[in-house]
Design an enzyme around this catalytic site. Structure first.
Site, PDB file in Angstrom:
ATOM      1  N   ASP A  33      17.457  28.593   2.323  1.00  0.00           N
ATOM      2  CA  ASP A  33      18.342  27.490   2.690  1.00  0.00           C
ATOM      3  C   ASP A  33      19.406  27.210   1.645  1.00  0.00           C
ATOM      4  O   ASP A  33      20.285  26.381   1.863  1.00  0.00           O
ATOM      5  CB  ASP A  33      17.516  26.207   2.890  1.00  0.00           C
ATOM      6  CG  ASP A  33      16.523  26.336   4.027  1.00  0.00           C
ATOM      7  OD1 ASP A  33      16.878  26.957   5.042  1.00  0.00           O
ATOM      8  OD2 ASP A  33      15.400  25.831   3.893  1.00  0.00           O
ATOM      9  N   HIS A  34      19.334  27.886   0.518  1.00  0.00           N
ATOM     10  CA  HIS A  34      20.226  27.546  -0.607  1.00  0.00           C
ATOM     11  C   HIS A  34      20.824  28.788  -1.228  1.00  0.00           C
ATOM     12  O   HIS A  34      20.452  29.152  -2.353  1.00  0.00           O
ATOM     13  CB  HIS A  34      19.451  26.755  -1.650  1.00  0.00           C
ATOM     14  CG  HIS A  34      20.319  26.000  -2.592  1.00  0.00           C
ATOM     15  ND1 HIS A  34      20.858  26.553  -3.737  1.00  0.00           N
ATOM     16  CD2 HIS A  34      20.750  24.716  -2.571  1.00  0.00           C
ATOM     17  CE1 HIS A  34      21.569  25.639  -4.380  1.00  0.00           C
ATOM     18  NE2 HIS A  34      21.516  24.518  -3.694  1.00  0.00           N
ATOM     19  N   PHE A  35      21.635  29.485  -0.701  1.00  0.00           N
ATOM     20  CA  PHE A  35      22.299  29.381   0.595  1.00  0.00           C
ATOM     21  C   PHE A  35      22.097  30.707   1.297  1.00  0.00           C
ATOM     22  O   PHE A  35      22.011  31.725   0.618  1.00  0.00           O
ATOM     23  CB  PHE A  35      23.784  29.088   0.402  1.00  0.00           C
ATOM     24  CG  PHE A  35      24.034  27.773  -0.298  1.00  0.00           C
ATOM     25  CD1 PHE A  35      23.988  26.588   0.404  1.00  0.00           C
ATOM     26  CD2 PHE A  35      24.267  27.723  -1.662  1.00  0.00           C
ATOM     27  CE1 PHE A  35      24.227  25.371  -0.227  1.00  0.00           C
ATOM     28  CE2 PHE A  35      24.498  26.509  -2.299  1.00  0.00           C
ATOM     29  CZ  PHE A  35      24.470  25.337  -1.588  1.00  0.00           C
TER      30      PHE A  35
END
Length: 177
Positions: A33-35
């Site tokens: 999610d990052h990223f």
């Protein structure tokens, strides 16, 4: 400790300075999610690496004397660069000042010659507050020592801190303390 941010300790001068390393693996769950197209270590995780190095330094100063080491404040936090999978952070923590139970630690992390994060951390050494007959503080101190040797058994710092005849297995399960 779910998100251990120090892989190994490379230098340790108890009461003064600790240097450790953290290599970011590509399969760390938060990187999804990052990223997704540009995976980088979140800034808060880089700051946590500073915090964990500072806590180990204070815990070992002089030798696991405090049951708890709490982060009271992070000052002058500055971010300078990203850390991508496969890159290694070198984390340095140095005791700047002691005032009773409070310790101010100057900490920084870098990759190569570029600083990724730096901060002054104010930590408080304290007891659990439990009655002495329960043995909570002694248990936490023992578990902290075991965790240190479990996590860093192959480091020069761990070998130097081992007591004569002490048998702490490097295969112990780390405890959250």
């Amino acid at each position: 400790m779910k998100y251990r941010q120090i892989d190994r300790i490379t230098e340790l001068t108890p009461g003064q300075r600790l240097v450790g390393e953290r290599t970011l693996a590509a399969d760390e769950e938060y990187l999804a999610d990052h990223f997704p197209r540009f995976p980088v270590m979140p800034g808060v995780m880089m700051l946590e690496a500073l915090h964990q190095a500072a806590v180990w330094l204070v815990r070992m100063s002089p030798e696991f004397d405090s049951a708890l080491v709490l982060l009271r404040e992070a000052k002058s936090v500055k971010f300078g660069d990203f850390l991508s999978p496969g890159e290694t952070l070198t984390v340095e923590a140095e005791i700047f000042k002691r005032d009773g139970a409070l310790t101010i630690v100057k900490a920084k992390a870098r990759k190569g010659d570029r600083t990724t994060v730096s901060a002054r951390l104010i930590l408080e050494s304290c007891s659990s507050g439990d009655p002495e007959h329960l043995g909570t503080d002694a248990d936490v101190q023992r578990l902290s020592r075991e965790q240190f040797f479990s996590l860093f058994s192959d480091s020069p710092a761990a070998m130097a801190l081992r007591r004569p005849g002490e048998n702490i297995s490097p295969t112990m399960t780390p405890h959250s303390v």
